[in-house]
Design a protein around this motif. Structure first.
Motif, PDB file in Angstrom:
ATOM      1  N   ASP A 198       0.803  -1.217   0.000  1.00  0.00           N
ATOM      2  CA  ASP A 198       0.000   0.000   0.000  1.00  0.00           C
ATOM      3  C   ASP A 198       0.839   1.272   0.000  1.00  0.00           C
ATOM      4  O   ASP A 198       0.436   2.286  -0.539  1.00  0.00           O
ATOM      5  CB  ASP A 198      -0.970   0.004   1.182  1.00  0.00           C
ATOM      6  CG  ASP A 198      -0.313  -0.337   2.503  1.00  0.00           C
ATOM      7  OD1 ASP A 198       0.942  -0.410   2.581  1.00  0.00           O
ATOM      8  OD2 ASP A 198      -1.048  -0.549   3.484  1.00  0.00           O
ATOM      9  N   ALA A 215      -5.115   1.611  -1.511  1.00  0.00           N
ATOM     10  CA  ALA A 215      -5.795   2.465  -0.532  1.00  0.00           C
ATOM     11  C   ALA A 215      -7.312   2.353  -0.682  1.00  0.00           C
ATOM     12  O   ALA A 215      -8.033   2.271   0.321  1.00  0.00           O
ATOM     13  CB  ALA A 215      -5.338   3.915  -0.676  1.00  0.00           C
ATOM     14  N   GLN A 252      -8.354  -1.048   0.712  1.00  0.00           N
ATOM     15  CA  GLN A 252      -8.248  -1.108   2.172  1.00  0.00           C
ATOM     16  C   GLN A 252      -9.292  -0.236   2.852  1.00  0.00           C
ATOM     17  O   GLN A 252      -9.836  -0.615   3.895  1.00  0.00           O
ATOM     18  CB  GLN A 252      -6.830  -0.724   2.622  1.00  0.00           C
ATOM     19  CG  GLN A 252      -5.840  -1.793   2.255  1.00  0.00           C
ATOM     20  CD  GLN A 252      -4.394  -1.459   2.535  1.00  0.00           C
ATOM     21  OE1 GLN A 252      -3.547  -2.301   2.325  1.00  0.00           O
ATOM     22  NE2 GLN A 252      -4.078  -0.266   3.001  1.00  0.00           N
ATOM     23  N   ALA A 253      -9.607   0.919   2.286  1.00  0.00           N
ATOM     24  CA  ALA A 253     -10.652   1.768   2.857  1.00  0.00           C
ATOM     25  C   ALA A 253     -11.968   0.998   2.876  1.00  0.00           C
ATOM     26  O   ALA A 253     -12.692   1.000   3.874  1.00  0.00           O
ATOM     27  CB  ALA A 253     -10.780   3.065   2.065  1.00  0.00           C
ATOM     28  N   TYR A 293     -11.725  -1.912   5.517  1.00  0.00           N
ATOM     29  CA  TYR A 293     -11.772  -1.463   6.909  1.00  0.00           C
ATOM     30  C   TYR A 293     -13.011  -0.633   7.215  1.00  0.00           C
ATOM     31  O   TYR A 293     -13.245  -0.262   8.362  1.00  0.00           O
ATOM     32  CB  TYR A 293     -10.509  -0.680   7.268  1.00  0.00           C
ATOM     33  CG  TYR A 293      -9.260  -1.522   7.226  1.00  0.00           C
ATOM     34  CD1 TYR A 293      -9.148  -2.698   7.963  1.00  0.00           C
ATOM     35  CD2 TYR A 293      -8.177  -1.151   6.440  1.00  0.00           C
ATOM     36  CE1 TYR A 293      -8.008  -3.478   7.920  1.00  0.00           C
ATOM     37  CE2 TYR A 293      -7.024  -1.917   6.387  1.00  0.00           C
ATOM     38  CZ  TYR A 293      -6.950  -3.076   7.135  1.00  0.00           C
ATOM     39  OH  TYR A 293      -5.808  -3.843   7.084  1.00  0.00           O
ATOM     40  N   HIS A 317     -13.838   2.503   6.223  1.00  0.00           N
ATOM     41  CA  HIS A 317     -13.709   3.945   6.435  1.00  0.00           C
ATOM     42  C   HIS A 317     -13.423   4.645   5.110  1.00  0.00           C
ATOM     43  O   HIS A 317     -13.312   4.005   4.075  1.00  0.00           O
ATOM     44  CB  HIS A 317     -12.658   4.276   7.501  1.00  0.00           C
ATOM     45  CG  HIS A 317     -11.310   3.694   7.260  1.00  0.00           C
ATOM     46  ND1 HIS A 317     -10.702   2.863   8.162  1.00  0.00           N
ATOM     47  CD2 HIS A 317     -10.438   3.820   6.232  1.00  0.00           C
ATOM     48  CE1 HIS A 317      -9.520   2.512   7.696  1.00  0.00           C
ATOM     49  NE2 HIS A 317      -9.335   3.076   6.532  1.00  0.00           N
ATOM     50  N   ARG A 328      -9.388   8.883   5.021  1.00  0.00           N
ATOM     51  CA  ARG A 328      -8.839   8.353   6.271  1.00  0.00           C
ATOM     52  C   ARG A 328      -7.716   7.355   5.964  1.00  0.00           C
ATOM     53  O   ARG A 328      -6.679   7.365   6.599  1.00  0.00           O
ATOM     54  CB  ARG A 328      -9.937   7.692   7.094  1.00  0.00           C
ATOM     55  CG  ARG A 328      -9.575   7.533   8.571  1.00  0.00           C
ATOM     56  CD  ARG A 328      -8.845   6.263   8.845  1.00  0.00           C
ATOM     57  NE  ARG A 328      -8.589   6.101  10.274  1.00  0.00           N
ATOM     58  CZ  ARG A 328      -7.520   5.499  10.753  1.00  0.00           C
ATOM     59  NH1 ARG A 328      -6.611   5.022   9.941  1.00  0.00           N
ATOM     60  NH2 ARG A 328      -7.349   5.357  12.032  1.00  0.00           N
ATOM     61  N   GLU A 329      -7.920   6.516   4.970  1.00  0.00           N
ATOM     62  CA  GLU A 329      -6.903   5.519   4.617  1.00  0.00           C
ATOM     63  C   GLU A 329      -5.633   6.193   4.107  1.00  0.00           C
ATOM     64  O   GLU A 329      -4.523   5.824   4.494  1.00  0.00           O
ATOM     65  CB  GLU A 329      -7.441   4.533   3.577  1.00  0.00           C
ATOM     66  CG  GLU A 329      -6.482   3.415   3.232  1.00  0.00           C
ATOM     67  CD  GLU A 329      -6.163   2.483   4.397  1.00  0.00           C
ATOM     68  OE1 GLU A 329      -5.119   1.790   4.303  1.00  0.00           O
ATOM     69  OE2 GLU A 329      -6.917   2.425   5.390  1.00  0.00           O
ATOM     70  N   ARG A 347      -9.535   6.881  14.260  1.00  0.00           N
ATOM     71  CA  ARG A 347     -10.395   5.762  13.863  1.00  0.00           C
ATOM     72  C   ARG A 347     -11.873   6.088  14.099  1.00  0.00           C
ATOM     73  O   ARG A 347     -12.733   5.631  13.364  1.00  0.00           O
ATOM     74  CB  ARG A 347     -10.028   4.497  14.637  1.00  0.00           C
ATOM     75  CG  ARG A 347      -8.730   3.894  14.205  1.00  0.00           C
ATOM     76  CD  ARG A 347      -8.539   2.535  14.888  1.00  0.00           C
ATOM     77  NE  ARG A 347      -7.183   2.060  14.700  1.00  0.00           N
ATOM     78  CZ  ARG A 347      -6.769   1.372  13.660  1.00  0.00           C
ATOM     79  NH1 ARG A 347      -7.613   1.070  12.699  1.00  0.00           N
ATOM     80  NH2 ARG A 347      -5.524   0.973  13.570  1.00  0.00           N
ATOM     81  N   THR A 352     -14.173  10.365  10.845  1.00  0.00           N
ATOM     82  CA  THR A 352     -13.941  10.138   9.435  1.00  0.00           C
ATOM     83  C   THR A 352     -14.460  11.334   8.657  1.00  0.00           C
ATOM     84  O   THR A 352     -15.244  12.119   9.172  1.00  0.00           O
ATOM     85  CB  THR A 352     -14.600   8.829   8.954  1.00  0.00           C
ATOM     86  OG1 THR A 352     -14.188   8.586   7.610  1.00  0.00           O
ATOM     87  CG2 THR A 352     -16.099   8.865   9.028  1.00  0.00           C
TER      88      THR A 352
END
Length: 109
Positions: free
Chosen positions: A7, A40, A43-44, A47, A49, A53-54, A96, A99
């Motif tokens: 990433d 990214a 993964q956003a 996760y 979010h 944020r990522e 966390r 956001t």
């Protein structure tokens, strides 16, 4: 030095806490950061979010690596780095728990 997609990559310019300095600004040149937007986005979503944020997390994570933090050396160092990440993200308003939200678009009513 792993042969797989990642990433974020950090390329340090300094060594042992010594960095070149920008003569105009006096700022230390820590290095370069390359973020995979494709990873990214994945993964956003994974996760749960925002992309913002990522990307914020990946930026902070890589900057800490450039400053000498390394979560892969020991469980204690991993904890120190994770705590610093959350501290910095909190100061930036992207912890966390927080956001970014989409702003309403201008529409003709």
């Amino acid at each position: 030095q792993k042969d797989r997609a990642t990433d974020v990559l950090s390329f340090p310019l300094g060594q042992d806490g010594h960095y070149d300095t920008n003569k105009e600004t006096g700022c230390a040149l820590l290095g370069d950061v390359v973020i995979s937007l494709e990873m990214a986005v994945k993964q956003a979503d994974m996760y749960g979010h925002s992309l913002e944020r990522e990307i914020g997390f990946l930026t902070v994570h890589s900057m800490l690596h450039l400053l000498g933090y390394d979560h892969e050396t020991s469980p204690l160092e991993e904890r120190k780095m994770r705590e610093k990440e959350e501290e910095v993200l909190g100061e930036l308003g992207i912890s966390r728990e927080a956001t970014f939200t989409n702003q309403p678009e201008d529409t003709d009513a």
